[in-house]
Motif scaffolding. Sequence first.
Motif, PDB file in Angstrom:
ATOM      1  N   PHE A  75      -4.316  -5.176   7.249  1.00 56.86           N
ATOM      2  CA  PHE A  75      -3.552  -6.407   7.421  1.00 56.86           C
ATOM      3  C   PHE A  75      -2.174  -6.119   8.005  1.00 56.86           C
ATOM      4  O   PHE A  75      -1.739  -6.788   8.944  1.00 56.86           O
ATOM      5  CB  PHE A  75      -3.426  -7.128   6.069  1.00 56.86           C
ATOM      6  N   LEU A  76      -1.477  -5.121   7.446  1.00 56.40           N
ATOM      7  CA  LEU A  76      -0.142  -4.786   7.954  1.00 56.40           C
ATOM      8  C   LEU A  76      -0.184  -4.381   9.422  1.00 56.40           C
ATOM      9  O   LEU A  76       0.676  -4.781  10.208  1.00 56.40           O
ATOM     10  CB  LEU A  76       0.488  -3.668   7.121  1.00 56.40           C
ATOM     11  N   LYS A  77      -1.180  -3.582   9.806  1.00 54.71           N
ATOM     12  CA  LYS A  77      -1.301  -3.147  11.202  1.00 54.71           C
ATOM     13  C   LYS A  77      -1.595  -4.315  12.133  1.00 54.71           C
ATOM     14  O   LYS A  77      -1.047  -4.403  13.231  1.00 54.71           O
ATOM     15  CB  LYS A  77      -2.405  -2.096  11.345  1.00 54.71           C
ATOM     16  N   ALA A  78      -2.452  -5.220  11.710  1.00 59.00           N
ATOM     17  CA  ALA A  78      -2.883  -6.318  12.574  1.00 59.00           C
ATOM     18  C   ALA A  78      -1.896  -7.478  12.619  1.00 59.00           C
ATOM     19  O   ALA A  78      -1.703  -8.094  13.660  1.00 59.00           O
ATOM     20  CB  ALA A  78      -4.248  -6.832  12.125  1.00 59.00           C
ATOM     21  N   PRO A  95       0.835  -1.201   0.000  1.00 64.58           N
ATOM     22  CA  PRO A  95       0.000   0.000   0.000  1.00 64.58           C
ATOM     23  C   PRO A  95       0.870   1.252   0.000  1.00 64.58           C
ATOM     24  O   PRO A  95       1.942   1.269   0.592  1.00 64.58           O
ATOM     25  CB  PRO A  95      -0.818  -0.114   1.279  1.00 64.58           C
ATOM     26  N   VAL A  96       0.393   2.284  -0.677  1.00 63.20           N
ATOM     27  CA  VAL A  96       1.103   3.564  -0.758  1.00 63.20           C
ATOM     28  C   VAL A  96       0.150   4.650  -0.277  1.00 63.20           C
ATOM     29  O   VAL A  96      -1.013   4.680  -0.679  1.00 63.20           O
ATOM     30  CB  VAL A  96       1.552   3.855  -2.213  1.00 63.20           C
ATOM     31  N   GLY A  97       0.626   5.527   0.575  1.00 66.01           N
ATOM     32  CA  GLY A  97      -0.220   6.609   1.079  1.00 66.01           C
ATOM     33  C   GLY A  97      -0.905   6.226   2.373  1.00 66.01           C
ATOM     34  O   GLY A  97      -0.668   5.156   2.940  1.00 66.01           O
ATOM     35  N   ASP A  98      -1.784   7.094   2.825  1.00 64.25           N
ATOM     36  CA  ASP A  98      -2.422   6.945   4.132  1.00 64.25           C
ATOM     37  C   ASP A  98      -3.834   6.382   4.075  1.00 64.25           C
ATOM     38  O   ASP A  98      -4.449   6.167   5.113  1.00 64.25           O
ATOM     39  CB  ASP A  98      -2.472   8.311   4.833  1.00 64.25           C
ATOM     40  N   GLU A  99      -4.373   6.178   2.882  1.00 66.56           N
ATOM     41  CA  GLU A  99      -5.758   5.727   2.754  1.00 66.56           C
ATOM     42  C   GLU A  99      -5.924   4.332   3.351  1.00 66.56           C
ATOM     43  O   GLU A  99      -5.151   3.425   3.066  1.00 66.56           O
ATOM     44  CB  GLU A  99      -6.160   5.712   1.273  1.00 66.56           C
ATOM     45  N   GLU A 100      -6.915   4.166   4.189  1.00 64.02           N
ATOM     46  CA  GLU A 100      -7.191   2.885   4.826  1.00 64.02           C
ATOM     47  C   GLU A 100      -7.706   1.894   3.773  1.00 64.02           C
ATOM     48  O   GLU A 100      -8.504   2.253   2.908  1.00 64.02           O
ATOM     49  CB  GLU A 100      -8.233   3.099   5.923  1.00 64.02           C
TER      50      GLU A 100
END
Length: 149
Positions: free
Chosen positions: A82-85, A71-76
């Motif tokens: 997935f990366l956060k969890a 993913p690129v940028g801040d858009e959820e």
Amino acid sequence: PKLELGSLGQIGVVVKDIEKVMKYYTDNFGIGPWRIREMETESIYRGQKRTLRMKLAFALLGPLQLELIQPVGDEESIYTEFLKARGEGIQHLGFYLGDVEKAIAEFQGLGIGVIQGRWSADGGFGYMDTESVGGICFEIIQRRPTQPV
């Protein structure tokens, strides 16, 4: 009733640094060549229209396509979730089928919604909400006639 998923065609892996992962897979395992795309697309994410930006890399593993997604940028999106969890790893299995709109309706008939996707009568994809059991999201994919493998 059981759904026909179509043929398994893709393994999707969410990564933090696509260049690093491609180099590692190529240098250590001979995976490649890679087809690389930077993409900005309108998508539906959890019922809301979003513009998502990502880097993608595709390589064949025999009959299966390996897709790396950064993913690129801040858009959820489902990728940032997935990366956060979980950090990096296998995020989805992609199944190729003939009619994505019909498949989405069949999933919804079983109470399985779309988390993220983009589709029309001539093709598209939908990430279905299947990860609560088994931990893997199923992506249903209908290739457009001009879309490469």
